[in-house]
Each structure stands twice: as C-alpha cells, then as structure tokens.
Write a protein that holds these residues in place. Structure first.
Motif, PDB file in Angstrom:
ATOM      1  N   ARG A  86       0.831  -1.202   0.000  1.00 34.57           N
ATOM      2  CA  ARG A  86       0.000   0.000   0.000  1.00 34.57           C
ATOM      3  C   ARG A  86       0.873   1.262   0.000  1.00 34.57           C
ATOM      4  NH1 ARG A  86      -5.296  -1.460   1.584  1.00 34.57           N
ATOM      5  NH2 ARG A  86      -5.405  -3.478   2.656  1.00 34.57           N
ATOM      6  N   GLY A 100      -3.524  -4.175  -8.721  1.00 37.94           N
ATOM      7  CA  GLY A 100      -3.798  -3.294  -7.600  1.00 37.94           C
ATOM      8  C   GLY A 100      -4.484  -2.018  -8.012  1.00 37.94           C
ATOM      9  N   VAL A 138      -8.485  -1.321  -8.812  1.00 35.02           N
ATOM     10  CA  VAL A 138      -9.285  -0.580  -7.840  1.00 35.02           C
ATOM     11  C   VAL A 138      -9.797   0.739  -8.427  1.00 35.02           C
ATOM     12  CG1 VAL A 138      -9.224   0.585  -5.604  1.00 35.02           C
ATOM     13  CG2 VAL A 138      -8.114  -1.637  -5.877  1.00 35.02           C
ATOM     14  N   SER A 185      -6.770   6.240  -2.517  1.00 35.50           N
ATOM     15  CA  SER A 185      -6.493   4.874  -2.063  1.00 35.50           C
ATOM     16  C   SER A 185      -6.822   4.715  -0.583  1.00 35.50           C
ATOM     17  CB  SER A 185      -5.033   4.511  -2.312  1.00 35.50           C
ATOM     18  OG  SER A 185      -4.169   5.169  -1.387  1.00 35.50           O
ATOM     19  N   TYR A 242      -8.705  -2.137  -1.880  1.00 39.86           N
ATOM     20  CA  TYR A 242      -7.309  -2.539  -2.050  1.00 39.86           C
ATOM     21  C   TYR A 242      -7.024  -3.842  -1.320  1.00 39.86           C
ATOM     22  CZ  TYR A 242      -5.312   1.423  -4.579  1.00 39.86           C
ATOM     23  OH  TYR A 242      -4.989   2.330  -5.545  1.00 39.86           O
ATOM     24  N   LYS A 286      -5.595  -7.073  -3.115  1.00 41.96           N
ATOM     25  CA  LYS A 286      -4.344  -7.672  -2.656  1.00 41.96           C
ATOM     26  C   LYS A 286      -4.508  -9.161  -2.387  1.00 41.96           C
ATOM     27  CE  LYS A 286      -3.670  -7.721   1.479  1.00 41.96           C
ATOM     28  NZ  LYS A 286      -3.506  -8.200   2.860  1.00 41.96           N
TER      29      LYS A 286
END
Length: 305
Positions: free
Chosen positions: A87, A151, A155, A221, A228, A232
């Motif tokens: 992240r 990722g 998203v 984010s 996320y 992931k």
C-alpha cells in the motif's frame, strides 16, 4: 607518527564521521532539531536509544553483506529481479534506499516506472517492463511493478475486466519464462495496518518536506482501503507460484521491516565473499613542464557556510 601522517589520519576520521552523518540524516524520519551536537532527542527513553543503536548496528552489518552479494552477482553473472509491492506509505521506498545505499548503481539499480503514456497503453502489457530487466551480473529492484494491474488499475478502474483476467492468465507464465531464462524473481509485499497508514498519511500532510509524496491517487487509495485489501488478497492467491513466490513483510515497524527484508533477501541467494586483489595506490607523476592554471575567482561557488 609525523605531523603529516597525523593530519592524514584525522582527515580520514573526519571523512568517516561525515559519512556517518549522512546515514543519520537519511534515518531522521521525524526530523529532530539538535543543539550542541546532541544526536539524541531529550524525550527518548533509554530503551528507545538502545533500540536505535541496535538498528544501526544491524543495518550496517547487513549492508556489508549486501556488498558481498553484489560482488558475487557481478562475478557469477547472476540475474535478479526484486519486486516491492504494498500500500501507499508501506515503506517500500525506505527499504530500497537502504539496500542501494552502499551498492554500485551499475550493478544494483531501481526501476520506478511512471504511469504509462498513450503509446505504452497500446503495447503488450509487460512490454515496458521488459527493457528494465537485468543482464548478467545485475540486480533490478522494482519499486512497484507489473502488479499495478492487479492493484491500483483494478481498484481505480484503469483496466477492463478482460484485461484484469488476462493479466492473471499471463503473469504466472511471464514469470516462469523469466526464471527459465535465468532471472531469479523475488517478490515482497509490505503489509501495514489501517491505523498505521492513516498515521503515516497524517505525518505527510503536516510535513512540508513530505507533502510531495501524497498524490490525489494516494488520498483516494485511503478512502478505498477495503477495495485494495480485496485486490491484494486476490493477487497473492492467484500469483503465488513456486517459481516466484510472494513473501509478506510485516511493515508497521519501519526499522524491523527494513532489517527483516534485507536479511531475507540475502538468504535467497547462495552468495559468498569474492576475494578482491590487493590494491596498491600508484605514485603520482610529476612533470617539470606542467604548471597548474589558476581558476578565476568569479567561477567559484560563494563560500556561504
């Protein structure tokens, strides 16, 4: 010891101290303003000071091992790709800095690609990454990688469902192909908690020297934390292959994460110390017909400090 020898030793010592100061500067994440050359915060507990000293001692030891690894990679022609994912604010950049800090950038280099341009978006997805892959005797550290598709692109809606599924069909074969060609692929996911990311984002917001690290995408984010997380989990499940497995680094504690990651990276290769030939500094030559030309004073940088 002669006066000249003593002066030389002192200069070497001062150079070492300057190098150490650079390490401290890099380590000052929370910028403490010092007085009287005191390098410890008055609010630091004895345990905190001891922890910091241990961290530096282990960091320098591991960096010395990284130099040995670098020499071994160069001598054997080994090829290594190390992928760092996680992240925003998870600490990927920090560990990359510590890995490369003492290494030759011609042997160990960082690939941190920006968002694809219009032309790159029409290419085969992996094409722009291929040119950054290592040749013999090289280590390439990817600060984010082709896993952007699994990722941020997923998203934020930057890829279609078809492109997303095609990625998962292609990436295991792509990485197996790299491994078959002699490239070792090592993948790290830096894991932090919801609370820790929030804290680090707040730190960046209120620190004028770190605000540049926060992009509108980073802020978005934060809002989409759960999206996320799901992305992931799917990514790790579908791309954790025997030839290139994922390794998760617990990164809430930055210092522990750096040491653990570097230690683990060193264990992934059977490196050994390469004996270097003794280096003899040649005598400087002097020529009677040489006279050093004076540099005009207006060419010098003003001596402000």
């Amino acid at each position: 010891m002669s006066f000249i020898d003593a002066e030389l030793v002192q200069r070497i010592h001062n150079d070492f101290l300057d190098s150490y100061d650079e390490e401290l500067e890099l380590e000052m994440e929370d910028r403490i303003y010092f007085q009287d050359n005191d390098l410890d915060s008055p609010t630091q507990s004895p345990e905190s000071k001891e922890y910091r000293q241990l961290y530096f001692r282990e960091l320098f030891r591991l960096q010395a091992e990284l130099v040995k690894l670098q020499d071994w990679v160069a001598a054997t022609g080994h090829k290594v790709v190390v992928i760092f994912e996680g992240r925003d604010a998870a600490g990927k950049g920090g560990v990359i800095k510590r890995i490369t800090q003492r290494l030759n950038p011609r042997i160990c280099r960082v690939a941190a690609l920006p968002a694809p341009n219009e032309r790159e978006r029409t290419q085969w997805y992996f094409q722009r990454y291929v040119s950054h892959l290592p040749a013999a005797g090289e280590i390439v550290l990817f600060d984010r990688s082709w896993y952007n598709r699994a990722g941020v692109e997923r998203v934020m809606g930057f890829c279609t469902d078809e492109q997303y599924e095609e990625f998962f069909r292609s990436v295991p074969e792509f990485e197996k192909m790299l491994v078959r060609s002699g490239i070792q692929v090592i993948k790290y996911w830096f894991s932090i908690s919801d609370e820790e990311q929030n804290l680090r984002f707040l730190g960046r917001i209120h620190d004028p020297l770190k605000q540049w690290k926060l992009s509108p995408m980073d802020l978005e984010s934060r809002r989409r934390w759960e999206h996320y997380t799901k992305a992931k989990e799917i990514m790790l499940e579908r791309t954790h292959i025997e030839e290139a497995p994922w390794w998760v680094v617990e990164a809430v504690d930055k210092k522990k994460a750096r040491l653990n990651c570097i230690h683990h990276l060193l264990q992934q290769m059977p490196y050994e110390e390469i004996k270097r030939p003794t280096i003899d500094l040649p005598e400087r030559e002097y020529h009677e017909d040489y006279a050093r030309r004076p540099v005009p004073k207006d060419m010098f940088v003003p001596d402000i400090y």
